[in-house]
Motif scaffolding. Structure first.
Motif, PDB file in Angstrom:
ATOM      1  N   GLY A  32       0.825  -1.210   0.000  1.00  0.00           N
ATOM      2  CA  GLY A  32       0.000   0.000   0.000  1.00  0.00           C
ATOM      3  C   GLY A  32       0.853   1.252   0.000  1.00  0.00           C
ATOM      4  O   GLY A  32       0.546   2.230  -0.702  1.00  0.00           O
ATOM      5  N   LEU A  33       1.932   1.261   0.781  1.00  0.00           N
ATOM      6  CA  LEU A  33       2.835   2.409   0.790  1.00  0.00           C
ATOM      7  C   LEU A  33       3.496   2.611  -0.576  1.00  0.00           C
ATOM      8  O   LEU A  33       3.637   3.742  -1.049  1.00  0.00           O
ATOM      9  CB  LEU A  33       3.905   2.235   1.870  1.00  0.00           C
ATOM     10  N   VAL A  35       2.302   1.674  -3.550  1.00  0.00           N
ATOM     11  CA  VAL A  35       1.289   2.157  -4.500  1.00  0.00           C
ATOM     12  C   VAL A  35       1.001   3.638  -4.256  1.00  0.00           C
ATOM     13  O   VAL A  35       0.875   4.429  -5.204  1.00  0.00           O
ATOM     14  CB  VAL A  35       0.005   1.305  -4.400  1.00  0.00           C
ATOM     15  N   ASN A  36       0.884   4.053  -3.005  1.00  0.00           N
ATOM     16  CA  ASN A  36       0.628   5.466  -2.706  1.00  0.00           C
ATOM     17  C   ASN A  36       1.787   6.346  -3.159  1.00  0.00           C
ATOM     18  O   ASN A  36       1.571   7.441  -3.700  1.00  0.00           O
ATOM     19  CB  ASN A  36       0.378   5.661  -1.208  1.00  0.00           C
ATOM     20  N   ALA A  37       3.015   5.915  -2.922  1.00  0.00           N
ATOM     21  CA  ALA A  37       4.171   6.714  -3.333  1.00  0.00           C
ATOM     22  C   ALA A  37       4.220   6.861  -4.851  1.00  0.00           C
ATOM     23  O   ALA A  37       4.494   7.948  -5.366  1.00  0.00           O
ATOM     24  CB  ALA A  37       5.456   6.067  -2.814  1.00  0.00           C
ATOM     25  N   SER A  39       1.610   6.610  -6.946  1.00  0.00           N
ATOM     26  CA  SER A  39       0.479   7.413  -7.420  1.00  0.00           C
ATOM     27  C   SER A  39       0.687   8.898  -7.133  1.00  0.00           C
ATOM     28  O   SER A  39       0.188   9.750  -7.858  1.00  0.00           O
ATOM     29  CB  SER A  39      -0.823   6.925  -6.789  1.00  0.00           C
ATOM     30  N   ILE A  40       1.398   9.234  -6.086  1.00  0.00           N
ATOM     31  CA  ILE A  40       1.719  10.634  -5.812  1.00  0.00           C
ATOM     32  C   ILE A  40       2.848  11.104  -6.721  1.00  0.00           C
ATOM     33  O   ILE A  40       2.875  12.249  -7.166  1.00  0.00           O
ATOM     34  CB  ILE A  40       2.082  10.822  -4.321  1.00  0.00           C
TER      35      ILE A  40
END
Length: 176
Positions: A32-33, A35-37, A39-40
């Motif tokens: 999850g971390l 994917v978030n990094a 996507s940002i």
């Protein structure tokens, strides 16, 4: 001593089990971390490439549109650019090596090999010619000054001289 081995085995087993359980719990959080990094980071990368570096998306016209737009101009069409920019093939160092000493040396090696009943040999990138024998591989000759990086060009020259030559990247296989 036997108790120490059992105790060590139990400790290793418990640590491996605990690691497997922790990995099962932590893997979704780690993914999850990531994917978030990503996507940002994508909008920042797009901004940097398109705005700062002035990259543009090139629109490629189909060949039909090019023909329609070029047919009314009346200019002669040029052939495809082969990268030589008008440079003659005879000016290249590979051609000079091949005509100066390579062709004769390869013919001499092949004549010697074929006279001994062998049907093929191969040339390594360092210019060493090898043949296969019942005892293994044997050196059959050497090509001094061999430009191994230009093996594709040399393969074409060998084909023009009547050899059957195939370049697989590491070797040029040669036969008649």
């Amino acid at each position: 001593m036997n108790e120490k081995k059992v105790q060590k085995f139990i400790m290793v087993f418990l640590v491996c089990t605990a690691g497997a359980v922790m990995l099962q719990l932590a893997a979704p959080m780690i993914l999850g971390l990531i994917v978030n990094a990503v996507s940002i980071g994508i909008p920042f990368a797009v901004y940097y490439l398109l705005i700062r570096k002035k990259w543009r998306i090139r629109i490629i016209k189909s060949s039909e549109e090019k023909e329609q737009s070029g047919s009314g101009s009346g200019t002669a069409e040029e052939g495809p650019d082969d990268g030589n920019n008008g440079q003659d093939e005879r000016d290249t160092p590979v051609y000079e090596w091949y005509t100066r000493c390579g062709r004769e040396r390869i013919k001499a090696i092949s004549t010697n090999i074929f006279a001994h009943g062998k049907n093929e040999f191969w040339i390594r990138t360092d210019g060493v010619c090898n043949i296969r024998t019942p005892k293994g591989y044997r050196r059959a000759g050497n090509l001094p000054g061999y430009p191994g990086a230009q093996a594709n060009t040399i393969t074409e020259y060998l084909k023009q001289d009547g050899f059957y030559a195939v370049n697989d990247g590491r070797y040029i296989y040669v036969s008649r």
